[in-house]
Design an enzyme around this catalytic site. Structure first.
Site, PDB file in Angstrom:
ATOM      1  N   SER A  24      -3.676   5.329  11.303  1.00 11.83           N
ATOM      2  CA  SER A  24      -4.520   4.152  11.489  1.00 11.83           C
ATOM      3  C   SER A  24      -5.971   4.572  11.368  1.00 11.83           C
ATOM      4  CB  SER A  24      -4.261   3.514  12.854  1.00 11.83           C
ATOM      5  OG  SER A  24      -4.683   4.379  13.877  1.00 11.83           O
ATOM      6  N   HIS A  51      -5.770   3.096   7.387  1.00 11.27           N
ATOM      7  CA  HIS A  51      -6.104   1.676   7.380  1.00 11.27           C
ATOM      8  C   HIS A  51      -7.614   1.550   7.551  1.00 11.27           C
ATOM      9  CE1 HIS A  51      -1.851   1.281   8.942  1.00 11.27           C
ATOM     10  NE2 HIS A  51      -1.847   0.705   7.768  1.00 11.27           N
ATOM     11  N   ASP A 143       3.821  -0.271   9.517  1.00  8.12           N
ATOM     12  CA  ASP A 143       3.448   0.308   8.231  1.00  8.12           C
ATOM     13  C   ASP A 143       3.844   1.778   8.199  1.00  8.12           C
ATOM     14  OD1 ASP A 143       2.437   0.639   5.687  1.00  8.12           O
ATOM     15  OD2 ASP A 143       0.352   0.787   6.329  1.00  8.12           O
TER      16      ASP A 143
END
Length: 158
Positions: A24, A51, A143
């Site tokens: 992340s 991300h 994800d």
């Protein structure tokens, strides 16, 4: 390794493992710890997918280069993956790998925008087969899980 009709194993299309690392946007500490533990001459390449919002200027390559002796490079479209290198996917980019070459892809739909780790891991599985390795440090929701399954199904390491 893949299997021939006679049952003999033959080499994978590429001679070194490629590790997809999913994290992340807040995964800097985990990425730093991974690189600190990774030998600079492992013979593997690492491709880091995080991300990050499109348009964001990423300092990740510069920050991570302090934690390893391997070159830490932002991904460039059409770049061939080399062992003992770390590649960082630019913010807002969807990445694929074909024949050991990295390609930045346009987002086909809004759902794909939120699953960059899955997208890359599935591509890595198809391209590298048993030379594919994935590490999920953290992610948004689930994800990475579908890509992880694809790598496992094609004899890669998770």
């Amino acid at each position: 390794m893949t299997t021939t009709e006679q049952g003999h194993r033959k080499p994978s299309p590429h001679s070194f493992p490629i590790v997809g690392v999913g994290a992340s946007s807040g995964g800097l500490e985990a990425l730093e710890q991974l690189l600190l533990a990774m030998p600079a001459d492992s013979g593997m390449a690492l491709i880091i997918v995080t991300h990050q919002h499109p348009g964001h200027t990423s300092l990740l390559p510069a920050l991570l280069s302090k934690d390893t002796k391997m070159p830490v490079l932002p991904v460039i479209d059409g770049q061939r993956v080399e062992p003992n290198h770390v590649y960082v996917v630019p913010p807002g980019c969807r990445l694929a790998i074909r024949n050991g070459v990295l390609f930045q892809m346009d987002y086909g739909n809004e759902i794909a925008r939120h699953l960059p780790i899955d997208y890359f891991f599935r591509s890595l599985a198809e391209d590298q087969k048993d030379n594919a390795i994935c590490v999920v440090l953290s992610g948004a929701a689930s994800d990475g899980t579908k890509g992880l399954q694809a790598i496992k199904e094609l004899s890669g390491m998770i």
